[in-house]
Write an enzyme that holds these catalytic residues in place. Sequence first.
Site, mmCIF file in Angstrom:
data_model
loop_
_atom_site.group_PDB
_atom_site.id
_atom_site.type_symbol
_atom_site.label_atom_id
_atom_site.label_comp_id
_atom_site.label_asym_id
_atom_site.label_seq_id
_atom_site.Cartn_x
_atom_site.Cartn_y
_atom_site.Cartn_z
ATOM 1 N N ASP A 90 1.022 -1.256 0.078
ATOM 2 C CA ASP A 90 -0.279 -0.326 -0.280
ATOM 3 C C ASP A 90 1.034 1.005 -0.399
ATOM 4 O O ASP A 90 2.320 1.489 0.555
ATOM 5 C CB ASP A 90 -0.758 0.033 1.457
ATOM 6 C CG ASP A 90 -1.711 0.982 0.770
ATOM 7 O OD1 ASP A 90 -3.133 0.246 1.119
ATOM 8 O OD2 ASP A 90 -1.995 2.134 1.115
ATOM 9 N N VAL A 126 1.815 1.180 -6.850
ATOM 10 C CA VAL A 126 1.773 0.540 -7.534
ATOM 11 C C VAL A 126 2.228 0.833 -9.074
ATOM 12 O O VAL A 126 2.593 -0.024 -10.001
ATOM 13 C CB VAL A 126 0.179 -0.586 -8.220
ATOM 14 C CG1 VAL A 126 -0.304 -1.420 -6.768
ATOM 15 C CG2 VAL A 126 -0.675 0.031 -8.427
ATOM 16 N N ASN A 133 -5.931 -5.069 -6.454
ATOM 17 C CA ASN A 133 -6.355 -4.255 -6.100
ATOM 18 C C ASN A 133 -6.738 -2.672 -5.643
ATOM 19 O O ASN A 133 -7.577 -1.828 -5.816
ATOM 20 C CB ASN A 133 -7.516 -4.943 -4.130
ATOM 21 C CG ASN A 133 -7.887 -3.961 -3.516
ATOM 22 O OD1 ASN A 133 -9.722 -3.433 -3.884
ATOM 23 N ND2 ASN A 133 -7.107 -2.786 -3.112
ATOM 24 N N TYR A 186 -11.485 6.810 -15.350
ATOM 25 C CA TYR A 186 -11.650 5.569 -14.427
ATOM 26 C C TYR A 186 -12.251 4.473 -15.105
ATOM 27 O O TYR A 186 -11.955 3.117 -15.107
ATOM 28 C CB TYR A 186 -13.055 6.478 -12.545
ATOM 29 C CG TYR A 186 -12.710 4.744 -12.258
ATOM 30 C CD1 TYR A 186 -12.016 4.451 -11.051
ATOM 31 C CD2 TYR A 186 -14.068 4.406 -12.143
ATOM 32 C CE1 TYR A 186 -12.442 3.315 -10.301
ATOM 33 C CE2 TYR A 186 -14.384 2.410 -11.829
ATOM 34 C CZ TYR A 186 -13.583 2.747 -10.092
ATOM 35 O OH TYR A 186 -13.822 2.017 -9.259
ATOM 36 N N LYS A 246 -11.425 0.717 -16.155
ATOM 37 C CA LYS A 246 -11.615 -0.500 -15.603
ATOM 38 C C LYS A 246 -11.642 -1.701 -16.641
ATOM 39 O O LYS A 246 -11.888 -2.759 -16.735
ATOM 40 C CB LYS A 246 -12.788 0.153 -14.157
ATOM 41 C CG LYS A 246 -12.634 0.622 -13.394
ATOM 42 C CD LYS A 246 -11.499 0.229 -12.315
ATOM 43 C CE LYS A 246 -11.002 0.197 -11.555
ATOM 44 N NZ LYS A 246 -10.662 -1.112 -10.658
ATOM 45 N N THR A 248 -16.793 1.788 0.774
ATOM 46 C CA THR A 248 -15.558 1.735 1.656
ATOM 47 C C THR A 248 -14.956 4.009 1.476
ATOM 48 O O THR A 248 -16.046 4.168 1.024
ATOM 49 C CB THR A 248 -14.377 1.533 0.629
ATOM 50 O OG1 THR A 248 -14.396 2.111 -0.418
ATOM 51 C CG2 THR A 248 -14.825 -0.363 0.485
#
Length: 261
Positions: free
Chosen positions: A44, A71, A97, A162, A166, A197
């Site tokens: 992370d 990442v 993730n 985004y 994806k 979240t």
Amino acid sequence: MNDRVSPFSDLAGRVVIVTGAAAGIGLSISNAFAEQGCQLVLLDVNEASLKETAKRLEKSGTHVITVTGSVGEPETARLTCAEAVRQYGRIDVLVNNAGVSSVHPSLELPLQEWKRVLDINLTGVFLCAQEAARKMIPAGGGVIVNIASIYGLVAAPNRAAYCATKAAVAMLTKVLAIEWAQDSLRVNAIAPGYVKTGLIIDLAEQKKIDLESLKKRTPQGRLATPEEIAQMSIFLASDISSHITGQVIGVDGGWTAYGYI
Ligand SMILES: NC(=O)c1ccc[n+]([C@@H]2O[C@H](COP(=O)([O-])OP(=O)(O)OC[C@H]3O[C@@H](n4cnc5c(N)ncnc54)[C@H](O)[C@@H]3O)[C@@H](O)[C@H]2O)c1
């Protein structure tokens, strides 16, 4: 006492890398693999939350390695996979993730923001998959689970970067799956709908989304919990799903099936 044998008992002892492990869905995924007796490598950008997560999991007997980094940085994937092999001897599962949201009208989307989202949400997934596969294939195979989104399957306004990333993750999943199928390396993706979240709470606080209308738009009438996404990652990592590869599986309460008003 619950003495049922877990249907996922083959996962015990497996070495699992989770990116974006310090919060939200990644945190739930890490908890779920820990519950199955896996050995973890958690990555992370948020060092403080990552260390806190590791400390808590170690207290309950899980072996945890932490790597702090993005990442989006090419060196991170190499370091993470090298560390997994150095300390545990192999990699069995990678859960890609880590991801960021981005909400901008397309006419105003800055190039820098476009590149940031591509680096994290797409290039990061590819580099981690490539680096992990370089270790997994010579060792006999493994499993990769990518976290995509319903917004890689259906469009939403103001989310060009985004949605594009994806959708690319969904296709990348299929390409890697067919390339590596004969190497006993399965690659699948989960496409969550809205999950409660920090990512979603931030967008709601910025008034970029309205949680009540999103619940109404979802046939089940509610958002997903991070645990519901984590359970699908456990299923896809386990030998129970041994003939499933190249799939993008919605966990969305019916969102993408819905075609009414
Ligand atoms: N929450 C949702 O509704 C939802 C829906 C569909 C898909 N997703 C996807 O699920 C994944 C996780 O989302 P979430 O809701 O848990 O987000 P979150 O913001 O709650 O948590 C993301 C975690 O990833 C970490 N992270 C962010 N950028 C990183 C980077 N560059 N390198 C490493 N770690 C990084 C953050 O520090 C954080 O710990 C993302 O890929 C997201 O696109 C989320």
